[in-house]
Design an enzyme around this catalytic site. Sequence first.
Site, PDB file in Angstrom:
ATOM      1  N   ARG A  20       3.954  19.110   1.565  1.00 20.28           N
ATOM      2  CA  ARG A  20       4.387  20.492   1.124  1.00 20.28           C
ATOM      3  C   ARG A  20       4.002  20.143   0.180  1.00 20.28           C
ATOM      4  O   ARG A  20       4.887  21.761  -0.819  1.00 20.28           O
ATOM      5  CB  ARG A  20       5.773  20.050   1.113  1.00 20.28           C
ATOM      6  CG  ARG A  20       7.124  20.385   2.378  1.00 20.28           C
ATOM      7  CD  ARG A  20       6.575  21.447   3.137  1.00 20.28           C
ATOM      8  NE  ARG A  20       7.543  21.241   3.994  1.00 20.28           N
ATOM      9  CZ  ARG A  20       8.765  21.681   4.030  1.00 20.28           C
ATOM     10  NH1 ARG A  20       9.463  22.239   3.204  1.00 20.28           N
ATOM     11  NH2 ARG A  20       9.650  21.528   5.425  1.00 20.28           N
ATOM     12  N   GLU A  67      -8.655   0.507  -2.713  1.00 20.19           N
ATOM     13  CA  GLU A  67      -9.314   0.550  -1.651  1.00 20.19           C
ATOM     14  C   GLU A  67     -10.496   1.882  -1.881  1.00 20.19           C
ATOM     15  O   GLU A  67     -10.303   3.067  -2.305  1.00 20.19           O
ATOM     16  CB  GLU A  67      -8.922   0.984  -0.460  1.00 20.19           C
ATOM     17  CG  GLU A  67      -8.042  -0.708   0.242  1.00 20.19           C
ATOM     18  CD  GLU A  67      -7.098  -0.204   0.583  1.00 20.19           C
ATOM     19  OE1 GLU A  67      -7.244   0.879   2.044  1.00 20.19           O
ATOM     20  OE2 GLU A  67      -5.852  -0.382   1.565  1.00 20.19           O
ATOM     21  N   HIS A 124       1.009   6.796   1.859  1.00 17.14           N
ATOM     22  CA  HIS A 124       1.697   6.833   2.679  1.00 17.14           C
ATOM     23  C   HIS A 124       2.978   7.805   1.920  1.00 17.14           C
ATOM     24  O   HIS A 124       3.839   8.390   2.535  1.00 17.14           O
ATOM     25  CB  HIS A 124       2.382   6.476   4.659  1.00 17.14           C
ATOM     26  CG  HIS A 124       0.682   6.364   4.435  1.00 17.14           C
ATOM     27  ND1 HIS A 124       0.242   7.233   5.354  1.00 17.14           N
ATOM     28  CD2 HIS A 124       0.100   5.380   4.813  1.00 17.14           C
ATOM     29  CE1 HIS A 124      -1.338   6.692   5.358  1.00 17.14           C
ATOM     30  NE2 HIS A 124      -1.205   5.561   5.585  1.00 17.14           N
ATOM     31  N   ARG A 136      -7.341  13.052   0.697  1.00 19.95           N
ATOM     32  CA  ARG A 136      -5.955  13.464   1.719  1.00 19.95           C
ATOM     33  C   ARG A 136      -4.417  13.116   1.616  1.00 19.95           C
ATOM     34  O   ARG A 136      -3.126  13.407   1.692  1.00 19.95           O
ATOM     35  CB  ARG A 136      -6.328  12.669   3.556  1.00 19.95           C
ATOM     36  CG  ARG A 136      -5.511  11.356   3.291  1.00 19.95           C
ATOM     37  CD  ARG A 136      -5.829  10.941   5.328  1.00 19.95           C
ATOM     38  NE  ARG A 136      -7.421  11.698   5.802  1.00 19.95           N
ATOM     39  CZ  ARG A 136      -7.524  11.020   6.627  1.00 19.95           C
ATOM     40  NH1 ARG A 136      -7.203   9.671   7.641  1.00 19.95           N
ATOM     41  NH2 ARG A 136      -8.910  11.124   6.917  1.00 19.95           N
ATOM     42  N   GLU A 169     -11.322  -8.935   3.604  1.00 14.38           N
ATOM     43  CA  GLU A 169     -10.097  -8.814   3.434  1.00 14.38           C
ATOM     44  C   GLU A 169     -10.379  -8.715   5.364  1.00 14.38           C
ATOM     45  O   GLU A 169     -11.527  -7.698   6.032  1.00 14.38           O
ATOM     46  CB  GLU A 169      -9.574  -7.465   2.269  1.00 14.38           C
ATOM     47  CG  GLU A 169      -8.050  -7.230   3.624  1.00 14.38           C
ATOM     48  CD  GLU A 169      -7.303  -6.406   2.870  1.00 14.38           C
ATOM     49  OE1 GLU A 169      -7.159  -6.064   1.710  1.00 14.38           O
ATOM     50  OE2 GLU A 169      -6.444  -5.480   3.363  1.00 14.38           O
ATOM     51  N   HIS A 194      -4.054  -4.324   7.880  1.00 11.91           N
ATOM     52  CA  HIS A 194      -3.683  -2.764   8.830  1.00 11.91           C
ATOM     53  C   HIS A 194      -3.063  -3.077   9.852  1.00 11.91           C
ATOM     54  O   HIS A 194      -3.047  -4.077  10.750  1.00 11.91           O
ATOM     55  CB  HIS A 194      -5.874  -2.986   8.644  1.00 11.91           C
ATOM     56  CG  HIS A 194      -5.495  -1.219   9.469  1.00 11.91           C
ATOM     57  ND1 HIS A 194      -5.138  -1.287  10.272  1.00 11.91           N
ATOM     58  CD2 HIS A 194      -6.645  -0.455   8.344  1.00 11.91           C
ATOM     59  CE1 HIS A 194      -5.224   0.768  10.492  1.00 11.91           C
ATOM     60  NE2 HIS A 194      -6.302   1.234   8.857  1.00 11.91           N
ATOM     61  N   THR A 246      -8.265   3.980   8.634  1.00 15.01           N
ATOM     62  CA  THR A 246      -9.249   3.030   8.748  1.00 15.01           C
ATOM     63  C   THR A 246      -9.845   2.111  10.204  1.00 15.01           C
ATOM     64  O   THR A 246      -9.524   1.356   9.924  1.00 15.01           O
ATOM     65  CB  THR A 246      -9.714   1.763   7.138  1.00 15.01           C
ATOM     66  OG1 THR A 246      -8.913   2.504   5.815  1.00 15.01           O
ATOM     67  CG2 THR A 246     -10.977   1.256   6.622  1.00 15.01           C
ATOM     68  N   ARG A 264      -8.892   7.695  -0.514  1.00 17.90           N
ATOM     69  CA  ARG A 264      -9.939   8.114  -0.177  1.00 17.90           C
ATOM     70  C   ARG A 264     -10.825   9.749  -0.465  1.00 17.90           C
ATOM     71  O   ARG A 264     -11.115  10.360  -1.700  1.00 17.90           O
ATOM     72  CB  ARG A 264      -9.325   9.105   1.154  1.00 17.90           C
ATOM     73  CG  ARG A 264      -8.681   7.973   2.278  1.00 17.90           C
ATOM     74  CD  ARG A 264      -8.548   8.249   3.561  1.00 17.90           C
ATOM     75  NE  ARG A 264      -9.345   8.455   4.132  1.00 17.90           N
ATOM     76  CZ  ARG A 264      -9.896   7.948   5.447  1.00 17.90           C
ATOM     77  NH1 ARG A 264      -8.949   6.664   5.194  1.00 17.90           N
ATOM     78  NH2 ARG A 264     -10.197   8.532   6.201  1.00 17.90           N
ATOM     79  N   ASN A 287       1.105  -0.685  -0.052  1.00 19.40           N
ATOM     80  CA  ASN A 287      -0.271  -0.256  -0.051  1.00 19.40           C
ATOM     81  C   ASN A 287       0.966   1.015   0.159  1.00 19.40           C
ATOM     82  O   ASN A 287       1.924   1.452   0.763  1.00 19.40           O
ATOM     83  CB  ASN A 287      -0.609  -0.378   1.065  1.00 19.40           C
ATOM     84  CG  ASN A 287      -1.706   1.064   0.916  1.00 19.40           C
ATOM     85  OD1 ASN A 287      -1.395   2.459   1.147  1.00 19.40           O
ATOM     86  ND2 ASN A 287      -3.087   0.740   1.948  1.00 19.40           N
ATOM     87  N   HIS A 302      -5.411   3.850  -1.161  1.00 20.29           N
ATOM     88  CA  HIS A 302      -7.601   3.750  -0.904  1.00 20.29           C
ATOM     89  C   HIS A 302      -7.036   5.335  -1.374  1.00 20.29           C
ATOM     90  O   HIS A 302      -6.360   6.527  -0.949  1.00 20.29           O
ATOM     91  CB  HIS A 302      -6.606   4.592   0.254  1.00 20.29           C
ATOM     92  CG  HIS A 302      -8.118   4.325   0.941  1.00 20.29           C
ATOM     93  ND1 HIS A 302      -8.622   3.939   2.082  1.00 20.29           N
ATOM     94  CD2 HIS A 302      -9.123   4.849   0.672  1.00 20.29           C
ATOM     95  CE1 HIS A 302      -9.993   4.314   2.861  1.00 20.29           C
ATOM     96  NE2 HIS A 302     -10.634   4.621   1.394  1.00 20.29           N
TER      97      HIS A 302
HETATM   98  N1  PXP Z   1      -6.114  -3.022   4.097  1.00 18.44           N
HETATM   99  C1  PXP Z   1      -6.973  -1.506   3.893  1.00 18.44           C
HETATM  100  C2  PXP Z   1      -8.022  -2.786   3.764  1.00 18.44           C
HETATM  101  C3  PXP Z   1      -6.395  -0.576   4.369  1.00 18.44           C
HETATM  102  O1  PXP Z   1      -7.228   0.142   4.801  1.00 18.44           O
HETATM  103  C4  PXP Z   1      -5.254  -0.306   5.401  1.00 18.44           C
HETATM  104  C5  PXP Z   1      -4.909   1.190   5.174  1.00 18.44           C
HETATM  105  O2  PXP Z   1      -4.649   1.915   4.224  1.00 18.44           O
HETATM  106  C6  PXP Z   1      -4.506  -1.601   4.996  1.00 18.44           C
HETATM  107  C7  PXP Z   1      -5.176  -2.413   4.129  1.00 18.44           C
HETATM  108  C8  PXP Z   1      -3.452  -0.719   5.029  1.00 18.44           C
HETATM  109  O3  PXP Z   1      -2.768  -0.192   6.079  1.00 18.44           O
HETATM  110  P1  PXP Z   1      -0.917  -0.472   6.673  1.00 18.44           P
HETATM  111  O4  PXP Z   1      -0.816   0.898   6.555  1.00 18.44           O
HETATM  112  O5  PXP Z   1      -1.734  -0.206   8.331  1.00 18.44           O
HETATM  113  O6  PXP Z   1      -0.892  -1.334   7.117  1.00 18.44           O
END
Ligand code: PXP
Length: 242
Positions: free
Chosen positions: A21, A73, A13, A52, A154, A193, A104, A48, A10, A46
């Site tokens: 910035r 996502e 981030h 963000r 999931e 997650h 989430t 959103r 994922n 994701h």
């Molecule tokens: N799976 C889902 C459905 C999520 O919403 C997230 C967070 O966006 C993740 C996995 C990944 O979680 P983490 O960033 O804590 O590894």
Amino acid sequence: MTPPLRLGVNIDHVATVRNARGSGYPDPVRAALLAAESGADGITAHLREDRRHITDDDIARLSSELTIPLNLEMAATDEMLAIALRHRPHAACIVPEKRDERTTEGGLDAAGQFATLAPLVAQLTAAGIRVSLFVEPSAAQIDAALRLGAPVVELHTGRYCELEGEAQAEELLRIADAAALSVKNGIEVHAGHGLTLANVAPIAAIPQIRELNIGHSLIADAIFVGLDDAVRAMRSAMDAAR
Ligand code: PXP
């Protein structure tokens, strides 16, 4: 033999750091391409409602540049449905979304939101998108996923990651039970997650789980060791647990 476990990286981030910035870097698409070279089996992003981190342009670029599957996502809204149908990612994971949450929090109430989810799952499926529902590891949610015709669930590992000791062992058991129940009903199981190098092994060892989606800890580790090493270390920890 236990089937292999896929790693979905994922990259949300990477976009969080970029957006802090308002610059064009670091580029989440560059991170996705590097993660693919380092052993990621898929990329998760994701989009959103408040944009963000990941933006519409990121999804467009991921859709055209990735050579490994994209898992989008998305919240169960008409706007996100239209975006998914436009880009046709390999998979779409339906997640609950609250504006004021940091991430989430909690799984989708697939049972309680049955009427909203049914047409969404049907339209995504008709477009050839593999739907997964991000749910708590409970029999009621698996049953709802089955009735909705979702091919994948999931399982939310957030609680497992926050707990310790006996309570964590109990949550692990709930996840293992939910995974077994899903597979018994023909549903493929993913999980994610809050997973880190330190807590991933017991989850990766659950034989029914076929894919883990991991973001925050991988991007955090990448600050110190680089994304290539962070992805490779997670891959080996997952493989060692199988
Ligand atoms: N799976 C889902 C459905 C999520 O919403 C997230 C967070 O966006 C993740 C996995 C990944 O979680 P983490 O960033 O804590 O590894």
